[in-house]
Each structure stands twice: as C-alpha cells, then as structure tokens.
Design a protein around this motif. Sequence first.
Motif, PDB file in Angstrom:
ATOM      1  N   VAL A  26       1.005  -1.102   0.138  1.00 10.94           N
ATOM      2  CA  VAL A  26       0.019  -0.077  -0.011  1.00 10.94           C
ATOM      3  C   VAL A  26       0.954   1.318  -0.214  1.00 10.94           C
ATOM      4  O   VAL A  26       1.694   1.357   0.950  1.00 10.94           O
ATOM      5  CB  VAL A  26      -0.894  -0.064   1.399  1.00 10.94           C
ATOM      6  CG1 VAL A  26      -1.706   1.335   1.151  1.00 10.94           C
ATOM      7  CG2 VAL A  26      -1.802  -1.204   0.943  1.00 10.94           C
ATOM      8  N   SER A  40      -8.537   5.141  -3.490  1.00 11.21           N
ATOM      9  CA  SER A  40      -7.580   4.023  -3.769  1.00 11.21           C
ATOM     10  C   SER A  40      -7.970   2.957  -5.080  1.00 11.21           C
ATOM     11  O   SER A  40      -8.945   2.832  -5.584  1.00 11.21           O
ATOM     12  CB  SER A  40      -8.028   2.796  -2.499  1.00 11.21           C
ATOM     13  OG  SER A  40      -7.833   3.651  -1.282  1.00 11.21           O
ATOM     14  N   VAL A  71      -2.991   0.140  -4.031  1.00 15.13           N
ATOM     15  CA  VAL A  71      -3.190  -0.992  -3.201  1.00 15.13           C
ATOM     16  C   VAL A  71      -2.835  -2.241  -4.274  1.00 15.13           C
ATOM     17  O   VAL A  71      -3.265  -2.529  -5.085  1.00 15.13           O
ATOM     18  CB  VAL A  71      -4.568  -1.430  -2.752  1.00 15.13           C
ATOM     19  CG1 VAL A  71      -4.573  -2.625  -1.844  1.00 15.13           C
ATOM     20  CG2 VAL A  71      -4.895  -0.174  -1.756  1.00 15.13           C
ATOM     21  N   ILE A 106     -10.182  -3.263   0.880  1.00 16.30           N
ATOM     22  CA  ILE A 106     -10.112  -1.617   0.680  1.00 16.30           C
ATOM     23  C   ILE A 106     -11.465  -0.939   1.032  1.00 16.30           C
ATOM     24  O   ILE A 106     -11.370   0.247   1.816  1.00 16.30           O
ATOM     25  CB  ILE A 106      -9.704  -1.265  -0.975  1.00 16.30           C
ATOM     26  CG1 ILE A 106      -8.582  -1.793  -1.304  1.00 16.30           C
ATOM     27  CG2 ILE A 106      -9.922   0.158  -1.290  1.00 16.30           C
ATOM     28  CD1 ILE A 106      -8.327  -1.748  -3.040  1.00 16.30           C
TER      29      ILE A 106
END
Length: 251
Positions: A26, A40, A71, A106
């Motif tokens: 991450v 994200s 991610v 997430i």
Amino acid sequence: MTSELWTQAATRHMIDGASGKIATVVAEPHDAPGGGTKGSVLLVHGRNGAPEQPQIAEMARAYLARGWRVVAPELPHSAALPETGPANQVTFSGHTKAAAQIWDWIAEQWPGQPRALAGHSLGSFAIAQLATHMPQPHHLLAMSPPLSGKVLYNSRLAMGKAAIDAVRAEAPLFLDEMATADAGPSLRRSPAPLAVVTGASDGLVRIADARAYFAASPNGRYFGALPDEHHCPSGAACAEMLRAALLALGA
C-alpha cells in the motif's frame, strides 16, 4: 524513480484470504495535485506478476502522481513470488477471487472513498470480472487486456504448438480454463469508465484483442497502443500514455 522505490516507500499488509494470507503493498500519494487522497486503486498483476515489475510500477507511479492510493497485492501462484505458492496452480477464477478479497478489504479500510480498478494481462481479466461489484468502481484501467481465455489460447496457437505445450507444462489448470473463462458479460454490464493501454507489438494480447476488450465496455474513454511495445510496456512513452488515460478517466 525506479520500480523498486515505489514499493520501498510503501507499507505491507498481510490480508486474510480464502487460501491464506495475501501480502499487499500500500503506497500513499505525496505532493499530489490539490493535496489529499482522491481514493484507492486496486492494482492487479498478471500471471507470474509482482508489484515490483516494471509495467506494474509504471501504473503505480501514474496513480500516485494523480493523488491515488495504490493497493497492489501479491496474488497466489506467481512464479515471480515463490512464497505465494506453486505457479502451476494459477487459474483465471482463483486470480479473480483473490483480487476480489483485496477489493473488499479496501472498502473496509477506507469506507466512503472512491475505489478504482487497474490491472495488467490476467489482472485486466480479473478487474473486468470485478467491474460490476457494488459500489460501482470509479473507473477501470487495463493494460495488455485479454477479455477471455480464448484470446490467450488463440494467440499461443498462432505462435505454434510449442507455445501451447509450454503453458500446459507451466500452468495446466490455467490452460484448462482458457476454453470457458470470459469476462465479457461482466464488462458489458459495467457503466464504469474504461481506459486501455497496450503494446502495439504484443503477441499475447494482440492489438485487435485489446480493441475488443475496449469495445466491450459501454463507457470506453481512452484507447492507446504504444508503438514497438510488447506485453509489458514501460518507459517514458508508456508513462505519458498512462497519464493521458487517467486524465480521460477523470482520475
């Protein structure tokens, strides 16, 4: 910035999955336009892929520059990541299922923030399958994208019997699924904006197949083919094309 530096500046998380823990990198954006984090992106590598590979790093840097958190999981059964399990066990369905677990993680970690999907090769197949998961992804960015297993089978068939024999020896379950794996129905139902970046000289996902992936989306925004690039594009021209793709997606 080198491909190693983007992961060295990141944190690593061990996320519970159906077949064990999935190591996930991450990275937070720094000095992003306007400040803050836009959302994200789940960045999914391909068969025998890894977050440190040049094409994945190129995508990661493009997102970080635009203010997105990246991610990037180390998905099961990658030859580039021996600790993820035997590479001969990889499948289309298993890759997609593992990516879905990180997609859900997430949402738990950053509820209410936009989520986007990006992938390379088999990772592009997986994100097409995830495109209809709710809430709707902000967008999809696909590099060297096969819409189905038949795309990969036919490209190998065109290379000759040795190419089929090689994948049979390396990943027999993956070869078996080529006849039925199809992300087309999911991608056709997704209203999320899509961009595709591919190598014009790619022999695995030929340019006509990359165009078919793009055409399957009802909301295709950007298609770019890099001259003289093959299956794993990287470098300055690729970075510029990725930047244009993200601008077209409103990312």
